[in-house]
Design a protein around this motif. Structure first.
Motif, short mmCIF file in Angstrom:
data_model
loop_
_atom_site.label_atom_id
_atom_site.label_comp_id
_atom_site.label_asym_id
_atom_site.label_seq_id
_atom_site.Cartn_x
_atom_site.Cartn_y
_atom_site.Cartn_z
N ALA A 204 -21.21 118.61 68.51
CA ALA A 204 -21.94 117.56 68.92
C ALA A 204 -23.12 117.24 67.71
N ALA A 205 -23.63 117.90 67.11
CA ALA A 205 -24.50 117.65 66.10
C ALA A 205 -24.13 116.87 65.19
N ASP A 206 -22.64 116.87 64.88
CA ASP A 206 -22.03 115.93 63.92
C ASP A 206 -21.51 114.64 64.26
N ALA A 207 -21.76 114.27 65.52
CA ALA A 207 -21.47 112.98 66.16
C ALA A 207 -21.79 111.83 65.46
N THR A 212 -19.82 106.37 63.24
CA THR A 212 -19.36 105.48 61.89
C THR A 212 -17.89 105.21 61.73
N TRP A 213 -16.95 106.38 61.77
CA TRP A 213 -15.55 106.33 61.62
C TRP A 213 -15.04 105.48 62.58
N ALA A 220 -8.06 104.31 59.72
CA ALA A 220 -8.01 105.45 58.86
C ALA A 220 -8.17 106.79 59.71
N ASN A 221 -7.85 107.80 58.97
CA ASN A 221 -7.88 109.29 59.55
C ASN A 221 -9.39 109.43 59.45
N GLY A 222 -10.08 110.43 60.47
CA GLY A 222 -11.35 110.59 60.46
C GLY A 222 -11.89 111.25 59.48
N PRO A 223 -13.15 111.77 59.42
CA PRO A 223 -13.69 112.40 58.30
C PRO A 223 -13.17 113.63 58.07
#
Length: 250
Positions: A204-207, A212-213, A220-223
């Motif tokens: 959740a902290a990296d949402a 942005t993606w 494209a593929n995600g990060p």
């Protein structure tokens, strides 16, 4: 009031009210006619007939009042009506966090029902872990099952059809899921994690980077996941070492 299972309760109520209204109208005409006759004859037979008619009219009116009372039944203490269609579902997961009386009220209904009804079934008793109160998902299941039982057995919509569905599908389904939620769980297993967050949404902290993606480059593929994200996404008790892109570990 009785009606077929396939008949809408509102339609049945309106039909019954219309029938009673016709009866009252007919009896009123009879009373008026007999009063006119009494003015001319005043016979004992006519008086007896009038007495019977008035008694019948009183019974009809009482039935009419009883029907209206049941159709417009007031909600009970939990804000629910007597029929299953009037029930406002109560969610254990969404009860107010600062309202102890609301939580107490729910348990004051659930606990006696579990003792008198739910745990009377062997499969229900076998699948319920002794630590069930530590599992909000189990309390949630039991609450809706209790409301379904109430709707099946009590109120104007109660029917053998709903009772059969409760026995054949609803109760066995809840008992099975409860067994899946907490297999082999007991009270002691809740001692060590006491005070820790019960639910943590992974990553959740990296949402923000996923926002942005998805808004700029979703084709494209995600990060690429970081080493910390990989560790966080592993099940409890899994390996803590994270492989690098060359096949080693770091």
């Amino acid at each position: 009031m009785r009606y077929d299972d396939d008949k809408d309760p509102g339609t049945a109520a309106l039909a019954a009210v219309a029938g009673l209204a016709r009866s009252v109208e007919a009896l009123t005409r009879d009373v008026a006619a007999m009063k006119t006759g009494l003015q001319q004859t005043a016979s004992k037979t006519a008086v007896a007939r009038l007495s019977d008619t008035v008694a019948s009219l009183g019974t009809t009116v009482a039935s009419f009042e009883d029907l209206l009372t049941r159709v417009t039944a007031k909600p009970n203490s939990r804000g629910k009506g007597t029929g299953s269609s009037d029930v406002e579902p109560v969610s254990w997961l969404r009860l107010p966090e600062d309202d102890e009386s609301a939580v107490q009220a729910v348990l004051s209904e659930l606990l006696p029902w579990m003792e008198s009804t739910y745990l009377r079934y062997a499969t229900s008793a076998e699948s319920l872990p002794p630590c069930w109160l530590w599992h909000p998902e189990i309390v949630e299941e039991l609450l809706w099952l209790m409301d379904a039982w109430t709707g099946a057995y009590h109120g104007p919509e109660a029917s053998n059809k709903l009772v059969g569905d409760w026995h054949d599908r609803q109760r066995p389904g809840v008992a099975r899921r409860i067994g899946e939620y907490a297999p082999s769980c007991d009270v002691l297993k809740h001692r060590d994690p006491a005070g820790q967050p019960a639910v943590v949404v992974p990553l959740a902290a990296d949402a923000d980077e996923f926002v942005t993606w998805w808004t700029t480059n979703r084709d494209a593929n995600g990060p690429a996941p970081t080493a910390e994200q990989i560790k966080a996404g592993r099940p409890r008790g899994g390996l803590t070492a994270v492989p690098d892109t060359a096949g080693g570990q770091r």
